[in-house]
Motif scaffolding. Structure first.
Motif, PDB file in Angstrom:
ATOM      1  N   LYS A  47       1.015  -0.954   0.188  1.00 37.54           N
ATOM      2  CA  LYS A  47      -0.024   0.381   0.043  1.00 37.54           C
ATOM      3  C   LYS A  47       1.197   0.950   0.296  1.00 37.54           C
ATOM      4  O   LYS A  47       2.138   1.529   0.997  1.00 37.54           O
ATOM      5  CB  LYS A  47      -0.959   0.277   1.326  1.00 37.54           C
ATOM      6  CG  LYS A  47      -1.991   0.999   1.317  1.00 37.54           C
ATOM      7  CD  LYS A  47      -2.992   1.286   2.236  1.00 37.54           C
ATOM      8  CE  LYS A  47      -1.931   2.126   3.605  1.00 37.54           C
ATOM      9  NZ  LYS A  47      -1.600   3.297   3.512  1.00 37.54           N
ATOM     10  N   ASP A  50       0.778   7.403   1.146  1.00 35.13           N
ATOM     11  CA  ASP A  50      -0.411   8.349   0.245  1.00 35.13           C
ATOM     12  C   ASP A  50      -1.955   7.946   0.091  1.00 35.13           C
ATOM     13  O   ASP A  50      -3.286   8.497   0.321  1.00 35.13           O
ATOM     14  CB  ASP A  50      -0.006   9.739  -0.934  1.00 35.13           C
ATOM     15  CG  ASP A  50       0.492   8.933  -1.633  1.00 35.13           C
ATOM     16  OD1 ASP A  50       0.217   7.600  -1.905  1.00 35.13           O
ATOM     17  OD2 ASP A  50      -0.193   9.368  -3.249  1.00 35.13           O
ATOM     18  N   GLU A  51      -2.180   6.421  -0.103  1.00 34.69           N
ATOM     19  CA  GLU A  51      -3.183   5.775  -0.320  1.00 34.69           C
ATOM     20  C   GLU A  51      -3.780   5.382   0.955  1.00 34.69           C
ATOM     21  O   GLU A  51      -3.350   4.155   1.797  1.00 34.69           O
ATOM     22  CB  GLU A  51      -3.620   4.648  -0.752  1.00 34.69           C
ATOM     23  CG  GLU A  51      -2.963   4.933  -2.989  1.00 34.69           C
ATOM     24  CD  GLU A  51      -2.976   4.316  -3.429  1.00 34.69           C
ATOM     25  OE1 GLU A  51      -3.529   3.449  -3.041  1.00 34.69           O
ATOM     26  OE2 GLU A  51      -2.523   4.717  -5.080  1.00 34.69           O
ATOM     27  N   ARG A  53      -6.085   3.022   3.908  1.00 37.39           N
ATOM     28  CA  ARG A  53      -6.835   2.064   3.439  1.00 37.39           C
ATOM     29  C   ARG A  53      -8.529   2.440   3.707  1.00 37.39           C
ATOM     30  O   ARG A  53      -8.401   2.693   5.162  1.00 37.39           O
ATOM     31  CB  ARG A  53      -6.413   1.058   5.164  1.00 37.39           C
ATOM     32  CG  ARG A  53      -7.330  -0.304   5.145  1.00 37.39           C
ATOM     33  CD  ARG A  53      -6.625  -1.387   5.941  1.00 37.39           C
ATOM     34  NE  ARG A  53      -5.325  -1.854   5.358  1.00 37.39           N
ATOM     35  CZ  ARG A  53      -3.956  -1.357   5.383  1.00 37.39           C
ATOM     36  NH1 ARG A  53      -3.636  -1.025   6.790  1.00 37.39           N
ATOM     37  NH2 ARG A  53      -3.019  -2.306   4.937  1.00 37.39           N
ATOM     38  N   ARG A  54      -9.460   2.137   3.624  1.00 40.87           N
ATOM     39  CA  ARG A  54     -10.381   1.613   3.780  1.00 40.87           C
ATOM     40  C   ARG A  54     -11.583   0.811   3.663  1.00 40.87           C
ATOM     41  O   ARG A  54     -11.371   0.168   2.455  1.00 40.87           O
ATOM     42  CB  ARG A  54     -11.026   3.178   2.113  1.00 40.87           C
ATOM     43  CG  ARG A  54     -10.700   4.546   2.371  1.00 40.87           C
ATOM     44  CD  ARG A  54     -11.548   5.173   1.548  1.00 40.87           C
ATOM     45  NE  ARG A  54     -11.483   5.410   0.271  1.00 40.87           N
ATOM     46  CZ  ARG A  54     -10.579   6.223  -0.731  1.00 40.87           C
ATOM     47  NH1 ARG A  54      -9.686   6.497  -0.344  1.00 40.87           N
ATOM     48  NH2 ARG A  54     -10.385   4.895  -1.874  1.00 40.87           N
ATOM     49  N   SER A 107     -16.150   7.833  -2.669  1.00 48.48           N
ATOM     50  CA  SER A 107     -14.808   7.462  -2.241  1.00 48.48           C
ATOM     51  C   SER A 107     -15.405   5.586  -2.392  1.00 48.48           C
ATOM     52  O   SER A 107     -16.418   5.063  -2.511  1.00 48.48           O
ATOM     53  CB  SER A 107     -15.042   7.191  -0.165  1.00 48.48           C
ATOM     54  OG  SER A 107     -15.859   6.839   0.021  1.00 48.48           O
ATOM     55  N   GLN A 110     -10.242  -0.327  -0.291  1.00 49.58           N
ATOM     56  CA  GLN A 110      -9.433  -0.168  -0.841  1.00 49.58           C
ATOM     57  C   GLN A 110      -8.871  -1.067   0.293  1.00 49.58           C
ATOM     58  O   GLN A 110      -8.835   0.295   0.961  1.00 49.58           O
ATOM     59  CB  GLN A 110      -8.827   0.849  -1.970  1.00 49.58           C
ATOM     60  CG  GLN A 110      -8.468   1.862  -0.361  1.00 49.58           C
ATOM     61  CD  GLN A 110      -8.181   3.423  -1.721  1.00 49.58           C
ATOM     62  OE1 GLN A 110      -7.582   3.627  -2.572  1.00 49.58           O
ATOM     63  NE2 GLN A 110      -7.186   4.226  -0.762  1.00 49.58           N
ATOM     64  N   TRP A 111      -7.465  -1.332  -0.626  1.00 49.60           N
ATOM     65  CA  TRP A 111      -6.362  -2.036   0.946  1.00 49.60           C
ATOM     66  C   TRP A 111      -6.781  -2.126   1.551  1.00 49.60           C
ATOM     67  O   TRP A 111      -6.001  -1.814   3.565  1.00 49.60           O
ATOM     68  CB  TRP A 111      -5.603  -0.766   1.611  1.00 49.60           C
ATOM     69  CG  TRP A 111      -4.723  -0.417  -0.274  1.00 49.60           C
ATOM     70  CD1 TRP A 111      -5.416   0.744  -0.608  1.00 49.60           C
ATOM     71  CD2 TRP A 111      -3.284  -1.408  -0.798  1.00 49.60           C
ATOM     72  NE1 TRP A 111      -4.212   1.360  -2.403  1.00 49.60           N
ATOM     73  CE2 TRP A 111      -3.484  -0.034  -2.256  1.00 49.60           C
ATOM     74  CE3 TRP A 111      -2.708  -1.949  -1.222  1.00 49.60           C
ATOM     75  CZ2 TRP A 111      -2.508   0.062  -3.365  1.00 49.60           C
ATOM     76  CZ3 TRP A 111      -2.279  -2.598  -2.648  1.00 49.60           C
ATOM     77  CH2 TRP A 111      -1.636  -1.044  -2.988  1.00 49.60           C
ATOM     78  N   LYS A 138      -1.350  -5.688  -7.306  1.00 47.00           N
ATOM     79  CA  LYS A 138      -1.688  -5.146  -7.139  1.00 47.00           C
ATOM     80  C   LYS A 138      -3.576  -4.760  -7.232  1.00 47.00           C
ATOM     81  O   LYS A 138      -3.742  -4.544  -6.159  1.00 47.00           O
ATOM     82  CB  LYS A 138      -1.569  -3.220  -8.474  1.00 47.00           C
ATOM     83  CG  LYS A 138      -1.989  -2.847  -7.381  1.00 47.00           C
ATOM     84  CD  LYS A 138      -1.635  -1.291  -8.379  1.00 47.00           C
ATOM     85  CE  LYS A 138      -2.387   0.141  -8.071  1.00 47.00           C
ATOM     86  NZ  LYS A 138      -2.043   1.513  -8.853  1.00 47.00           N
ATOM     87  N   LYS A 142      -5.087  -4.134  -3.702  1.00 47.13           N
ATOM     88  CA  LYS A 142      -5.995  -3.198  -3.366  1.00 47.13           C
ATOM     89  C   LYS A 142      -7.711  -3.268  -3.873  1.00 47.13           C
ATOM     90  O   LYS A 142      -8.308  -2.833  -2.668  1.00 47.13           O
ATOM     91  CB  LYS A 142      -5.334  -1.807  -4.510  1.00 47.13           C
ATOM     92  CG  LYS A 142      -6.150  -0.689  -4.475  1.00 47.13           C
ATOM     93  CD  LYS A 142      -5.709   0.275  -5.824  1.00 47.13           C
ATOM     94  CE  LYS A 142      -6.303   1.540  -5.303  1.00 47.13           C
ATOM     95  NZ  LYS A 142      -5.983   2.976  -6.132  1.00 47.13           N
TER      96      LYS A 142
END
Length: 244
Positions: A47, A50-51, A53-54, A107, A110-111, A138, A142
């Protein structure tokens, strides 16, 4: 191009019943493909800092399919994209970029969990659908980890959904003036149950087609794209690169 009838419904039924289509359907989407021998698994995707975890409730899915000739247009000599673009392992038309879970609003999940390296046998089985071990790793890390605990399940569902798509004659479409509306109509006409408002197109700044994205509901059937997924205007010009 011959339609597949109610293939979307059959695909969903196969998943519901626990049966899975063979990879031969998916391989038919490539012009030519030869899965390489793999002794080592690709490293797991990490990950980016700058991304975030959601983890969010899934409201539907996006099936993103890249037009490989355009992607490889300036990458034929790139070591990073060798497996897809050099021609050593085949030439490709549409490939699967990924199957992405969506959520309400702008949104998306992800991850969701840390991912381990993918088994070499799984990578080889899906290579003709996603001819990049880096991209495969990936997509699982992701997006796939937000859908299921097992990569085998994620890629089985991806194969079924990708295999359910019938593509229009891209060579014919590329040889005449084309607009976003005309392309969406041609794509929808090739697939029973698919309407132009159930897909989105991605083109680059010069108007060349890069990607087709189909909007799917929780049942994996095509649905009208959410309002936050902006559509190109019908009269916007679209060009298709066929390759050298």
């Amino acid at each position: 191009m011959k339609k597949r009838g109610n293939y979307w419904q059959l695909s969903v039924a196969f998943m519901t019943m626990g049966f899975f289509l063979s990879s031969t359907v998916t391989e038919a989407q490539s012009y030519q493909c030869r899965a390489p021998s793999l002794s080592n698994a690709p490293p797991p995707a990490r990950k980016p800092a700058d991304e975030p975890r959601r983890i969010k409730p899934i409201s539907g899915y996006t099936l993103a399919m890249s037009w490989s000739p355009e992607f490889c247009r300036l990458r034929k000599d790139s070591p990073r994209e060798k497996t897809q673009c050099s021609g050593d392992d085949g030439s490709f038309g549409f490939i699967l970029h990924g199957l992405w879970p969506d959520a309400q609003g702008t949104s998306y999940p992800q991850w969701c969990r840390a991912a381990r390296a993918l088994p070499p046998a799984l990578v080889k089985r899906n290579f003709c659908m996603i001819p990049s071990t880096r991209l495969m790793a990936k997509e699982w890390a992701k997006h796939g980890t937000c859908m299921t605990k097992r990569p085998e399940t994620y890629f089985r569902i991806s194969r079924i959904m990708f295999g359910a798509v019938e593509f229009p004659n891209m060579d014919r479409l590329s040889r005449k003036p084309l607009t976003a509306g005309a392309f969406r109509n041609a794509f929808a006409a090739a697939n029973d149950g698919l309407r132009p408002d159930m897909m989105r197109l991605k083109v680059n700044r010069r108007g060349w087609l890069q990607e087709v994205r189909l909007c799917l509901g929780n049942s994996f059937r095509p649905r009208r794209c959410p309002v936050n997924m902006k559509a190109m205007k019908d009269d916007a010009p679209v060009k298709i690169w066929r390759g050298a």
